[in-house]
Motif scaffolding. Structure first.
Motif, PDB file in Angstrom:
ATOM      1  N   VAL A  11       0.841  -1.201   0.000  1.00 13.39           N
ATOM      2  CA  VAL A  11       0.000   0.000   0.000  1.00 13.39           C
ATOM      3  C   VAL A  11       0.874   1.248   0.000  1.00 13.39           C
ATOM      4  O   VAL A  11       0.631   2.186  -0.759  1.00 13.39           O
ATOM      5  N   LYS A  12       1.906   1.265   0.840  1.00 17.95           N
ATOM      6  CA  LYS A  12       2.828   2.410   0.872  1.00 17.95           C
ATOM      7  C   LYS A  12       3.456   2.623  -0.501  1.00 17.95           C
ATOM      8  O   LYS A  12       3.600   3.753  -0.955  1.00 17.95           O
ATOM      9  N   SER A  13       3.836   1.537  -1.140  1.00 21.31           N
ATOM     10  CA  SER A  13       4.434   1.614  -2.461  1.00 21.31           C
ATOM     11  C   SER A  13       3.465   2.237  -3.462  1.00 21.31           C
ATOM     12  O   SER A  13       3.828   3.146  -4.212  1.00 21.31           O
ATOM     13  N   ALA A  14       2.243   1.755  -3.453  1.00 24.98           N
ATOM     14  CA  ALA A  14       1.238   2.267  -4.390  1.00 24.98           C
ATOM     15  C   ALA A  14       0.946   3.740  -4.140  1.00 24.98           C
ATOM     16  O   ALA A  14       0.824   4.526  -5.083  1.00 24.98           O
ATOM     17  N   VAL A  15       0.871   4.135  -2.874  1.00 26.54           N
ATOM     18  CA  VAL A  15       0.601   5.534  -2.537  1.00 26.54           C
ATOM     19  C   VAL A  15       1.738   6.423  -3.037  1.00 26.54           C
ATOM     20  O   VAL A  15       1.493   7.478  -3.633  1.00 26.54           O
TER      21      VAL A  15
END
Length: 64
Positions: A11-15
């Motif tokens: 999720v952090k990566s996608a954000v």
């Protein structure tokens, strides 16, 4: 618990990637090279986070 961390990293990566893309596009539209550079930096950060998440996920599978 480990699956939760894997999901959190993804999720952090996608954000980071989305935030970077938005900054890059706005910088491009407003002719703001500084904002574009920030966007490219955020996208690169997202790519690195993605690779780290994948590596951790693969290590978790090997250790199971």
């Amino acid at each position: 618990m480990n699956e939760r961390k894997d999901l959190s990293n993804k999720v952090k990566s996608a954000v980071s990637k989305v935030k970077g893309e938005v900054k890059d596009q706005i910088g491009n539209a407003t002719n703001n090279p500084k904002l574009q550079a920030e966007g490219k930096k955020d996208k690169a950060k997202g790519e690195m986070q993605d690779k780290v998440a994948e590596k951790k996920e693969n290590e978790g599978r090997e250790n199971s």
